[in-house]
Design a protein around this motif. Structure first.
Motif, mmCIF file in Angstrom:
data_model
loop_
_atom_site.group_PDB
_atom_site.id
_atom_site.type_symbol
_atom_site.label_atom_id
_atom_site.label_comp_id
_atom_site.label_asym_id
_atom_site.label_seq_id
_atom_site.Cartn_x
_atom_site.Cartn_y
_atom_site.Cartn_z
ATOM 1 N N PRO A 221 1.216 -1.358 -0.093
ATOM 2 C CA PRO A 221 -0.199 0.038 0.037
ATOM 3 C C PRO A 221 0.757 1.175 -0.342
ATOM 4 C CG PRO A 221 -0.630 -1.369 1.864
ATOM 5 C CD PRO A 221 0.681 -1.954 1.251
ATOM 6 N N ALA A 222 0.238 1.975 -0.615
ATOM 7 C CA ALA A 222 0.878 3.577 -0.445
ATOM 8 C C ALA A 222 -0.151 5.022 -0.359
ATOM 9 C CB ALA A 222 1.677 3.651 -1.948
ATOM 10 N N GLY A 223 0.633 6.026 -0.317
ATOM 11 C CA GLY A 223 -0.058 6.658 -0.204
ATOM 12 C C GLY A 223 -0.329 8.104 -0.891
ATOM 13 N N SER A 224 -1.475 8.696 -0.753
ATOM 14 C CA SER A 224 -1.404 9.391 -2.256
ATOM 15 C C SER A 224 -0.198 10.163 -2.854
ATOM 16 C CB SER A 224 -3.042 9.970 -2.599
ATOM 17 O OG SER A 224 -3.561 9.485 -1.913
ATOM 18 N N ILE B 177 5.043 8.117 -9.751
ATOM 19 C CA ILE B 177 4.096 8.270 -11.238
ATOM 20 C C ILE B 177 3.708 9.554 -12.805
ATOM 21 C CG2 ILE B 177 2.446 6.237 -11.055
ATOM 22 C CD1 ILE B 177 0.162 8.343 -11.384
ATOM 23 N N GLY B 178 4.791 10.848 -11.396
ATOM 24 C CA GLY B 178 4.757 11.273 -12.077
ATOM 25 C C GLY B 178 3.622 12.191 -12.485
ATOM 26 N N ALA B 179 3.187 12.072 -11.470
ATOM 27 C CA ALA B 179 1.439 13.152 -11.667
ATOM 28 C C ALA B 179 1.372 14.218 -11.218
ATOM 29 C CB ALA B 179 0.213 11.778 -12.008
ATOM 30 N N PRO B 180 -0.160 15.345 -11.054
ATOM 31 C CA PRO B 180 0.044 16.006 -10.618
ATOM 32 C C PRO B 180 -1.334 15.185 -9.313
ATOM 33 C CG PRO B 180 -0.327 17.225 -12.359
ATOM 34 C CD PRO B 180 0.004 15.631 -12.490
ATOM 35 N N LEU B 181 0.113 15.420 -7.951
ATOM 36 C CA LEU B 181 -1.231 15.526 -7.038
ATOM 37 C C LEU B 181 -2.765 15.093 -7.478
ATOM 38 C CD1 LEU B 181 -0.638 14.058 -4.198
ATOM 39 C CD2 LEU B 181 -0.359 16.606 -2.774
ATOM 40 N N SER B 182 -2.982 16.400 -7.112
ATOM 41 C CA SER B 182 -4.323 16.871 -7.381
ATOM 42 C C SER B 182 -5.027 15.563 -8.817
ATOM 43 C CB SER B 182 -5.269 18.073 -7.681
ATOM 44 O OG SER B 182 -4.809 18.604 -9.108
ATOM 45 N N THR B 183 -4.963 16.095 -9.412
ATOM 46 C CA THR B 183 -5.212 14.530 -10.542
ATOM 47 C C THR B 183 -5.232 13.196 -9.962
ATOM 48 O OG1 THR B 183 -4.572 15.825 -12.857
ATOM 49 C CG2 THR B 183 -4.851 13.099 -12.573
ATOM 50 N N VAL B 184 -3.860 12.893 -8.815
ATOM 51 C CA VAL B 184 -4.217 11.617 -8.245
ATOM 52 C C VAL B 184 -5.177 11.327 -7.991
ATOM 53 C CG1 VAL B 184 -2.822 10.147 -7.549
ATOM 54 C CG2 VAL B 184 -1.655 10.897 -8.818
ATOM 55 N N TYR B 185 -5.637 12.847 -6.895
ATOM 56 C CA TYR B 185 -6.459 12.362 -5.745
ATOM 57 C C TYR B 185 -7.642 12.440 -6.088
ATOM 58 C CZ TYR B 185 -3.964 14.442 -1.777
ATOM 59 O OH TYR B 185 -3.389 14.027 -0.514
ATOM 60 N N VAL B 186 -8.491 12.900 -7.568
ATOM 61 C CA VAL B 186 -9.416 12.292 -7.905
ATOM 62 C C VAL B 186 -9.437 11.099 -8.570
ATOM 63 C CG1 VAL B 186 -10.561 13.370 -9.926
ATOM 64 C CG2 VAL B 186 -9.647 14.759 -9.029
ATOM 65 N N GLU C 226 -12.223 7.842 -7.175
ATOM 66 C CA GLU C 226 -13.093 7.445 -8.053
ATOM 67 C C GLU C 226 -13.018 6.323 -8.681
ATOM 68 O OE1 GLU C 226 -12.817 8.968 -11.920
ATOM 69 O OE2 GLU C 226 -13.688 10.840 -11.600
ATOM 70 N N LEU C 227 -11.784 4.817 -8.099
ATOM 71 C CA LEU C 227 -10.760 3.952 -8.195
ATOM 72 C C LEU C 227 -11.833 3.428 -7.200
ATOM 73 C CD1 LEU C 227 -7.957 4.011 -10.159
ATOM 74 C CD2 LEU C 227 -10.314 2.924 -11.332
ATOM 75 N N VAL C 228 -11.890 4.183 -5.750
ATOM 76 C CA VAL C 228 -11.950 3.459 -4.956
ATOM 77 C C VAL C 228 -13.868 3.192 -4.260
ATOM 78 C CG1 VAL C 228 -12.554 4.859 -2.202
ATOM 79 C CG2 VAL C 228 -10.282 4.310 -3.133
ATOM 80 N N GLU C 229 -14.683 4.346 -4.831
ATOM 81 C CA GLU C 229 -15.755 3.694 -5.062
ATOM 82 C C GLU C 229 -15.731 3.015 -5.684
ATOM 83 O OE1 GLU C 229 -17.430 7.391 -7.423
ATOM 84 O OE2 GLU C 229 -17.004 9.014 -4.918
ATOM 85 N N ARG C 230 -15.250 2.395 -6.800
ATOM 86 C CA ARG C 230 -15.679 1.233 -7.731
ATOM 87 C C ARG C 230 -15.059 0.175 -7.275
ATOM 88 N NH1 ARG C 230 -15.951 5.715 -10.621
ATOM 89 N NH2 ARG C 230 -17.594 6.078 -11.795
ATOM 90 N N ASP C 231 -15.023 0.233 -5.937
ATOM 91 C CA ASP C 231 -14.196 -0.622 -5.444
ATOM 92 C C ASP C 231 -12.885 -1.461 -6.207
ATOM 93 O OD1 ASP C 231 -15.399 -1.396 -3.389
ATOM 94 O OD2 ASP C 231 -17.066 -2.168 -4.282
#
Length: 271
Positions: A43-46, A53-62, A66-71
């Motif tokens: 496991p890892a934090g956001s 992965i070199g992505a904006p933190l705000s994008t990763v949060y969103v 969404e992936l958590v909501e969909r299990d």
């Protein structure tokens, strides 16, 4: 006028040659997140995921929300992100569709009952060996690895077999980039020596490692080869070191017979 027209046209020509800024789609980001968790195996934090992965933190949060909501992902009480139950169910359906794993698992359970030890089916995932299926032995002895565990190829008997069919130069290249020191520091890391061991083990259809990954734990493995002769997986017995030392032939013959049985069931070996 002609001069003016040329001066206006030149910037337009330059703009058509300018490279377009590539955008990473939401789907690609989602796959990057899943791949990162799969590759690291923990496991890892956001924030850590976004950085990896070199992505904006705000994008990763969103995307994570969404992936958590969909299990597809799960959020643990301490806030760490891990793979979700939906992926597990997808994996089960996929596993049932594989004739190989079905036949291999049947033989795996038979061998476990016959020999009274933990038995595993392992495959190759790039520069790692991965446990594809597992049948726990009936005794109190338990191994640390479980289905999905990935370790460097040089750590295990199965790992060496999985590239044993390759030419020597290819084996050396694989070990040069992937060999790592094991927790017990007993696993070999010299690429040439590992290649020789892998080739010999594949030729003999038997590989044995003792305490190279875990202290007092041994593994006896045999290759499962397809019709072309390539090692596509292995079947192995994981057991206490003293049992292998006392009776290597018993376990060696049992695991070789099991691998041949799988190959015969799949039509990869003449009956």
């Amino acid at each position: 006028m002609k001069t003016i027209q040329r001066s206006l046209a030149e910037p337009e020509a330059e703009s058509t040659k300018a490279p377009r800024r590539s955008r990473v789609s939401g789907m690609d980001r989602a796959l990057q997140i899943l791949d990162h968790l799969y590759t690291t195996g923990e496991p890892a934090g956001s924030y850590a995921i976004a950085k990896a992965i070199g992505a904006p933190l705000s994008t990763v949060y969103v995307i994570i929300d969404e992936l958590v909501e969909r299990d597809m992902l799960s959020r643990r009480p301490e806030g760490l992100i891990w793979l979700g139950p939906r992926l597990y169910h997808y994996g089960l359906v996929y596993a049932r569709s594989l004739d190989f794993l079905g036949e291999a698992s049947h033989v795996m359970h038979e061998l476990g009952r016959e020999i009274g030890e933990t038995v595993q089916i392992c495959g190759r995932d790039g520069d790692h060996m991965v446990v594809l299926a597992m049948a726990d032995g009936p005794g109190h002895f338990r191994v640390m690895s479980e289905v999905g565990t990935r370790v460097p190829l040089n750590w295990t008997a199965s790992g060496r077999l999985l590239i044993g069919h390759l030419p020597d130069a290819e084996r050396i290249a694989v070990f040069r980039r992937s060999a790592k020191a094991s927790p017990t520091e007993k696993a070999k890391t010299d690429a040439a020596a590992l290649s020789e061991l892998a080739g010999q083990a594949f030729k003999e259809r038997l590989s044995i490692q003792i305490s190279e990954t875990d202290f007092l734990v041994s593994c006896v493995a045999a290759p499962i080869c397809d019709a072309s002769g390539a090692c596509v997986a292995t079947i192995s017995i994981v057991l206490p070191e003293h049992k292998v030392v006392a009776n290597p032939d018993l376990y060696g013959n049992a695991v070789r017979n099991a691998s041949e049985a799988i190959e015969s069931k799949l039509g990869w070996r003449e009956r």
